[in-house]
Design a protein around this motif. Structure first.
Motif, PDB file in Angstrom:
ATOM      1  N   THR A  89       0.846  -1.189   0.000  1.00  0.00           N
ATOM      2  CA  THR A  89       0.000   0.000   0.000  1.00  0.00           C
ATOM      3  C   THR A  89       0.880   1.237   0.000  1.00  0.00           C
ATOM      4  OG1 THR A  89      -1.805  -1.096   1.165  1.00  0.00           O
ATOM      5  CG2 THR A  89      -1.730   1.305   1.277  1.00  0.00           C
ATOM      6  N   TYR A  90       0.634   2.125  -0.960  1.00  0.00           N
ATOM      7  CA  TYR A  90       1.343   3.392  -1.046  1.00  0.00           C
ATOM      8  C   TYR A  90       0.350   4.529  -0.829  1.00  0.00           C
ATOM      9  CZ  TYR A  90       4.899   0.550  -3.391  1.00  0.00           C
ATOM     10  OH  TYR A  90       5.837  -0.409  -3.694  1.00  0.00           O
ATOM     11  N   HIS A  91       0.831   5.649  -0.320  1.00  0.00           N
ATOM     12  CA  HIS A  91      -0.005   6.818  -0.077  1.00  0.00           C
ATOM     13  C   HIS A  91       0.401   7.956  -1.004  1.00  0.00           C
ATOM     14  CE1 HIS A  91      -2.057   5.647   3.783  1.00  0.00           C
ATOM     15  NE2 HIS A  91      -1.143   4.677   3.666  1.00  0.00           N
ATOM     16  N   SER A 145       5.014   6.032   2.010  1.00  0.00           N
ATOM     17  CA  SER A 145       4.384   5.523   3.216  1.00  0.00           C
ATOM     18  C   SER A 145       3.327   6.513   3.695  1.00  0.00           C
ATOM     19  CB  SER A 145       5.429   5.312   4.307  1.00  0.00           C
ATOM     20  OG  SER A 145       5.949   6.568   4.739  1.00  0.00           O
ATOM     21  N   SER A 146       2.571   6.135   4.717  1.00  0.00           N
ATOM     22  CA  SER A 146       1.534   7.031   5.227  1.00  0.00           C
ATOM     23  C   SER A 146       2.129   8.313   5.789  1.00  0.00           C
ATOM     24  CB  SER A 146       0.703   6.317   6.292  1.00  0.00           C
ATOM     25  OG  SER A 146       1.533   5.882   7.358  1.00  0.00           O
ATOM     26  N   ARG A 147       3.332   8.249   6.336  1.00  0.00           N
ATOM     27  CA  ARG A 147       3.978   9.445   6.877  1.00  0.00           C
ATOM     28  C   ARG A 147       4.788  10.199   5.831  1.00  0.00           C
ATOM     29  NH1 ARG A 147       6.256   8.022  12.954  1.00  0.00           N
ATOM     30  NH2 ARG A 147       4.231   7.420  13.876  1.00  0.00           N
ATOM     31  N   HIS A 148       5.164   9.522   4.768  1.00  0.00           N
ATOM     32  CA  HIS A 148       5.995  10.141   3.725  1.00  0.00           C
ATOM     33  C   HIS A 148       5.394   9.826   2.353  1.00  0.00           C
ATOM     34  CE1 HIS A 148       9.066  11.049   6.722  1.00  0.00           C
ATOM     35  NE2 HIS A 148       8.913   9.798   7.176  1.00  0.00           N
ATOM     36  N   PRO A 149       4.215  10.417   2.065  1.00  0.00           N
ATOM     37  CA  PRO A 149       3.494  10.049   0.834  1.00  0.00           C
ATOM     38  C   PRO A 149       4.137  10.629  -0.417  1.00  0.00           C
ATOM     39  CG  PRO A 149       2.359  11.831   1.966  1.00  0.00           C
ATOM     40  CD  PRO A 149       3.473  11.403   2.878  1.00  0.00           C
ATOM     41  N   PHE A 150       3.773  10.032  -1.547  1.00  0.00           N
ATOM     42  CA  PHE A 150       4.128  10.610  -2.838  1.00  0.00           C
ATOM     43  C   PHE A 150       3.291  11.871  -3.070  1.00  0.00           C
ATOM     44  CE2 PHE A 150       4.837   5.959  -4.057  1.00  0.00           C
ATOM     45  CZ  PHE A 150       6.210   6.036  -3.890  1.00  0.00           C
ATOM     46  N   ARG A 151       3.763  12.722  -3.952  1.00  0.00           N
ATOM     47  CA  ARG A 151       3.025  13.940  -4.301  1.00  0.00           C
ATOM     48  C   ARG A 151       2.029  13.690  -5.424  1.00  0.00           C
ATOM     49  NH1 ARG A 151       0.062  16.862  -5.922  1.00  0.00           N
ATOM     50  NH2 ARG A 151       0.055  19.126  -6.192  1.00  0.00           N
ATOM     51  N   THR A 152       2.325  12.799  -6.355  1.00  0.00           N
ATOM     52  CA  THR A 152       1.470  12.587  -7.524  1.00  0.00           C
ATOM     53  C   THR A 152       0.983  11.145  -7.607  1.00  0.00           C
ATOM     54  OG1 THR A 152       3.304  12.029  -9.010  1.00  0.00           O
ATOM     55  CG2 THR A 152       2.723  14.377  -8.804  1.00  0.00           C
ATOM     56  N   ILE A 153      -0.190  10.995  -8.192  1.00  0.00           N
ATOM     57  CA  ILE A 153      -0.719   9.655  -8.433  1.00  0.00           C
ATOM     58  C   ILE A 153       0.163   8.934  -9.441  1.00  0.00           C
ATOM     59  CG2 ILE A 153      -2.755   8.341  -9.136  1.00  0.00           C
ATOM     60  CD1 ILE A 153      -4.437  10.853  -8.488  1.00  0.00           C
ATOM     61  N   GLY A 154       0.693   9.690 -10.406  1.00  0.00           N
ATOM     62  CA  GLY A 154       1.555   9.093 -11.417  1.00  0.00           C
ATOM     63  C   GLY A 154       2.779   8.425 -10.825  1.00  0.00           C
ATOM     64  N   GLU A 191       3.772   4.306 -10.977  1.00  0.00           N
ATOM     65  CA  GLU A 191       5.068   3.788 -11.444  1.00  0.00           C
ATOM     66  C   GLU A 191       5.594   2.683 -10.536  1.00  0.00           C
ATOM     67  OE1 GLU A 191       7.596   7.164 -11.532  1.00  0.00           O
ATOM     68  OE2 GLU A 191       6.760   7.983 -13.398  1.00  0.00           O
ATOM     69  N   GLN A 192       5.101   2.654  -9.284  1.00  0.00           N
ATOM     70  CA  GLN A 192       5.618   1.713  -8.298  1.00  0.00           C
ATOM     71  C   GLN A 192       4.776   0.448  -8.165  1.00  0.00           C
ATOM     72  OE1 GLN A 192       8.614   2.537  -6.836  1.00  0.00           O
ATOM     73  NE2 GLN A 192       8.402   4.241  -8.284  1.00  0.00           N
ATOM     74  N   VAL A 193       3.475   0.552  -8.474  1.00  0.00           N
ATOM     75  CA  VAL A 193       2.583  -0.555  -8.140  1.00  0.00           C
ATOM     76  C   VAL A 193       2.683  -1.698  -9.135  1.00  0.00           C
ATOM     77  CG1 VAL A 193       0.931   0.893  -6.898  1.00  0.00           C
ATOM     78  CG2 VAL A 193       0.651   0.539  -9.360  1.00  0.00           C
ATOM     79  N   GLY A 194       2.355  -2.876  -8.642  1.00  0.00           N
ATOM     80  CA  GLY A 194       2.205  -4.069  -9.448  1.00  0.00           C
ATOM     81  C   GLY A 194       0.962  -4.810  -9.005  1.00  0.00           C
ATOM     82  N   PRO A 195       0.723  -6.011  -9.500  1.00  0.00           N
ATOM     83  CA  PRO A 195      -0.474  -6.763  -9.123  1.00  0.00           C
ATOM     84  C   PRO A 195      -0.645  -6.856  -7.612  1.00  0.00           C
ATOM     85  CG  PRO A 195       0.622  -7.844 -10.946  1.00  0.00           C
ATOM     86  CD  PRO A 195       1.543  -6.736 -10.501  1.00  0.00           C
ATOM     87  N   GLY A 196      -1.858  -6.545  -7.163  1.00  0.00           N
ATOM     88  CA  GLY A 196      -2.167  -6.617  -5.740  1.00  0.00           C
ATOM     89  C   GLY A 196      -1.858  -5.358  -4.964  1.00  0.00           C
ATOM     90  N   ASP A 197      -1.199  -4.387  -5.566  1.00  0.00           N
ATOM     91  CA  ASP A 197      -0.810  -3.172  -4.858  1.00  0.00           C
ATOM     92  C   ASP A 197      -1.908  -2.112  -4.917  1.00  0.00           C
ATOM     93  OD1 ASP A 197       1.592  -4.384  -4.353  1.00  0.00           O
ATOM     94  OD2 ASP A 197       2.714  -3.278  -5.888  1.00  0.00           O
ATOM     95  N   THR A 198      -1.836  -1.161  -3.979  1.00  0.00           N
ATOM     96  CA  THR A 198      -2.859  -0.134  -3.835  1.00  0.00           C
ATOM     97  C   THR A 198      -2.231   1.245  -3.704  1.00  0.00           C
ATOM     98  OG1 THR A 198      -4.425  -1.643  -2.763  1.00  0.00           O
ATOM     99  CG2 THR A 198      -4.738   0.710  -2.357  1.00  0.00           C
ATOM    100  N   CYS A 199      -2.834   2.220  -4.409  1.00  0.00           N
ATOM    101  CA  CYS A 199      -2.533   3.634  -4.185  1.00  0.00           C
ATOM    102  C   CYS A 199      -3.694   4.231  -3.402  1.00  0.00           C
ATOM    103  CB  CYS A 199      -2.387   4.388  -5.500  1.00  0.00           C
ATOM    104  SG  CYS A 199      -0.953   3.943  -6.491  1.00  0.00           S
ATOM    105  N   LEU A 200      -3.464   4.645  -2.162  1.00  0.00           N
ATOM    106  CA  LEU A 200      -4.466   5.356  -1.372  1.00  0.00           C
ATOM    107  C   LEU A 200      -4.201   6.852  -1.507  1.00  0.00           C
ATOM    108  CD1 LEU A 200      -4.770   3.275   1.928  1.00  0.00           C
ATOM    109  CD2 LEU A 200      -6.391   3.430   0.047  1.00  0.00           C
ATOM    110  N   ILE A 201      -5.198   7.569  -1.996  1.00  0.00           N
ATOM    111  CA  ILE A 201      -4.998   8.964  -2.392  1.00  0.00           C
ATOM    112  C   ILE A 201      -5.757   9.865  -1.425  1.00  0.00           C
ATOM    113  CG2 ILE A 201      -5.111  10.582  -4.311  1.00  0.00           C
ATOM    114  CD1 ILE A 201      -5.557   8.004  -6.104  1.00  0.00           C
ATOM    115  N   HIS A 202      -5.031  10.771  -0.791  1.00  0.00           N
ATOM    116  CA  HIS A 202      -5.626  11.672   0.186  1.00  0.00           C
ATOM    117  C   HIS A 202      -6.269  12.868  -0.522  1.00  0.00           C
ATOM    118  CE1 HIS A 202      -3.883   9.806   3.888  1.00  0.00           C
ATOM    119  NE2 HIS A 202      -3.080   9.279   2.970  1.00  0.00           N
TER     120      HIS A 202
END
Length: 537
Positions: free
Chosen positions: A35-37, A49-58, A62-73
């Motif tokens: 899970t990425y944030h 991570s939840s404390r150090h999220p990415f800035r962009t959905i893009g 680029e990081q996710v693969g099968p089974g992975d999740t982008c949680l977007i605030h």
């Protein structure tokens, strides 16, 4: 009546995902994904991570693969999102975190406004879309492209000029036409003896009370200007039309955007222009879940090879914009091209698009499109529980829901306020097979606002609907001729337990037209010209 949309509890979903650690097996023995944030206060150089999220959905995709999740605030994300594919047992998920709206915004701010004389301001900007597909928003509201005659803010209730009967198929006489050079403008036509579709052309010359144009009139009669029953038109896309606050014109050659500023000037106002047609682009993706996102000034699409995509709980606004109605390309047509196919203009390049097989759009709110609301094409796809509204204002055959292909399921949707049909299938795009579709429990109202000949539920033409059931639908309060219209020799439709009222002279119509209409059935349906009043006392 608009249904209560089942908004997905993304907070609960997120909580469940957050308990998973990379590499830990699920109860079924399948490894759980990462899970990425993503958050507007993050940075793409961080870990996600939840404390150090990415800035962009893009960056997340680029990081996710099968089974992975982008949680977007919560926040506004001005980018094009194109995730990779997952697997049937391990989809890639893009989901709103649940702490506020998450908007994929297809617009960009326009700044650098300068006085341009004549009461106008201008900004030098290179808008990337085709000239006819530009859109402008002023303080978060759709701004009207400069037009004559002026019209109100509701594009499904426009103002029209009326040409004189001395007009011809490429010439308009109108003593009310104002002075000015309209050369190069688009002329939008709602004209003919029985105008079941609108068309556009290009002004080639103007003079006092008259103009010449080319294009349009692919079918004359019944769709042409001249000495006809209907001679409605308006002009759009010329600097000479700018005369009221909020109107705009884009000079593509000079890359300059002109605006009639609001009273007091443009300084304290926000102006944005459309940059992205497809803010969420799944055209090369399969086994992806998109949950709880908002779209603004852009749309979402899957591709012809997409499968296993689930789109749920989205809220989309101003998904498609265009000012011209070109003929569909030859390769978009399922049968040999003909001049009558202008009616299918823009069906395939507008709306939220669910293409491919085995994909689902559900529990979503989709509104405001010059063209289609939802395009369903391929096989075995599902569109259910959606509220689709205020679409198809350009007046071709772009409906609330366009159904092409076989094995499609369209149920429990509310479709309200459409230029032409609420639900439609266009034979030029679909070809002959239209098998094993289920169209049921839909509420269709306020259709046919920019056409004369049609219905809320409309199919055409020569379709073989073997195995297709149209049942338990309600159509009402529409401006067309009939509730359920099976047109031009289409056959083997099964209708049952449908309702129609306030839809014209008929509840249903099987029209053989120049041939015959065979094998259609209608059972246990209720039709009335007007809804009966409640009992007295």
């Amino acid at each position: 009546m608009r249904p209560a949309l089942r908004r997905i509890s993304v907070v609960a979903a997120a909580a469940a995902v957050l308990t998973a650690l990379p590499g830990v097996a699920s109860a079924e023995g399948r490894p759980e994904g990462r899970t990425y944030h993503v958050a507007t206060w993050g940075t793409d150089h961080d870990s996600g991570s939840s404390r150090h999220p990415f800035r962009t959905i893009g960056r997340c995709t680029e990081q996710v693969g099968p089974g992975d999740t982008c949680l977007i605030h919560r926040g506004n994300y001005r980018e094009r999102v194109a995730p990779p594919s997952g697997r049937a047992d391990a989809p890639v998920t893009l989901a709103a975190y649940g702490d506020g709206p998450v908007t994929v915004d297809g617009t960009r701010a326009v700044t650098g406004w300068k006085d341009a004389g004549g009461g106008l301001v201008a900004a030098d900007v290179d808008l990337p879309l085709d000239r006819s597909e530009n859109a402008l928003f002023l303080d978060g509201e759709r701004a009207m492209e400069g037009r004559w005659p002026n019209s109100g803010s509701d594009p499904l209730n426009p103002s029209w000029a009326v040409a004189e009967r001395s007009s011809t198929d490429q010439h308009i006489d109108d003593p009310d036409l104002p002075d000015g050079d309209f050369t190069g403008a688009t002329v939008h036509l709602w004209a003919g003896s029985n105008p079941w579709s609108q068309q556009t052309g290009t002004v080639t010359a103007t003079s006092a009370g008259a103009l010449d144009f080319k294009g349009g009139n692919y079918r004359c009669t019944p769709l042409c200007m001249g000495d006809q029953n209907y001679r409605n038109y308006y002009l759009v896309g010329a600097k000479a039309t700018l005369d009221q606050p909020g109107e705009w014109y884009y000079d593509k050659d000079a890359r300059r955007l002109y605006l009639v500023p609001p009273k007091g000037g443009v300084t304290d106002h926000t102006v944005t222009a459309k940059y992205e047609s497809w803010g969420v682009d799944l055209s090369h993706s399969s086994h992806v879940t998109v949950r709880g996102l908002d779209l603004w000034g852009t749309s979402l699409r899957t591709g012809a090879d997409s499968t296993g995509v689930l789109v749920e709980g989205i809220r989309a606004r101003y998904i498609s914009e265009f000012s011209t109605l070109p003929m569909p390309r030859d390769d978009e047509l399922a049968i040999p091209p003909g001049e009558g196919h202008i009616v299918a203009s823009r069906v395939l390049n507008s709306g939220v698009q669910i293409l491919g097989r085995g994909n689902t759009l559900r529990d979503s709110d989709i509104g405001y499109s010059a063209g289609t609301g939802v395009l369903l094409r391929g096989s075995g796809n599902t569109v259910t529980g959606n509220y689709i509204h205020d679409v198809g204002w350009m007046g071709s055959y772009t409906p609330g829901i366009e159904i092409n292909g076989s094995g499609q399921t369209v149920t429990h949707n509310t479709v309200r306020r459409t230029g032409r049909a609420s639900i439609d299938t266009a034979w030029q795009l679909n070809g002959v097979p239209f098998h094993d579709n289920r169209i049921a429990y839909n509420d269709l109202s306020e259709a046919m606002r920019t056409s004369r000949d049609g219905s809320p539920f409309y199919v055409c033409c020569n379709l073989d609907a073997k195995g297709t059931s149209v049942d338990h639908n309600t159509v009402h309060d529409a401006d067309g001729q009939v509730g359920y219209y099976i047109d031009n020799s289409s056959g083997t439709f099964l209708l049952h337990h449908n309702v129609a009222y306030n839809t014209g002279t008929r509840g249903t119509f099987f029209n053989g037209h120049s041939s015959v209409s065979l094998g259609n059935r209608d059972h246990n349906s209720s039709y009335a010209r007007a809804f009966p009043p409640p009992p007295s006392g």
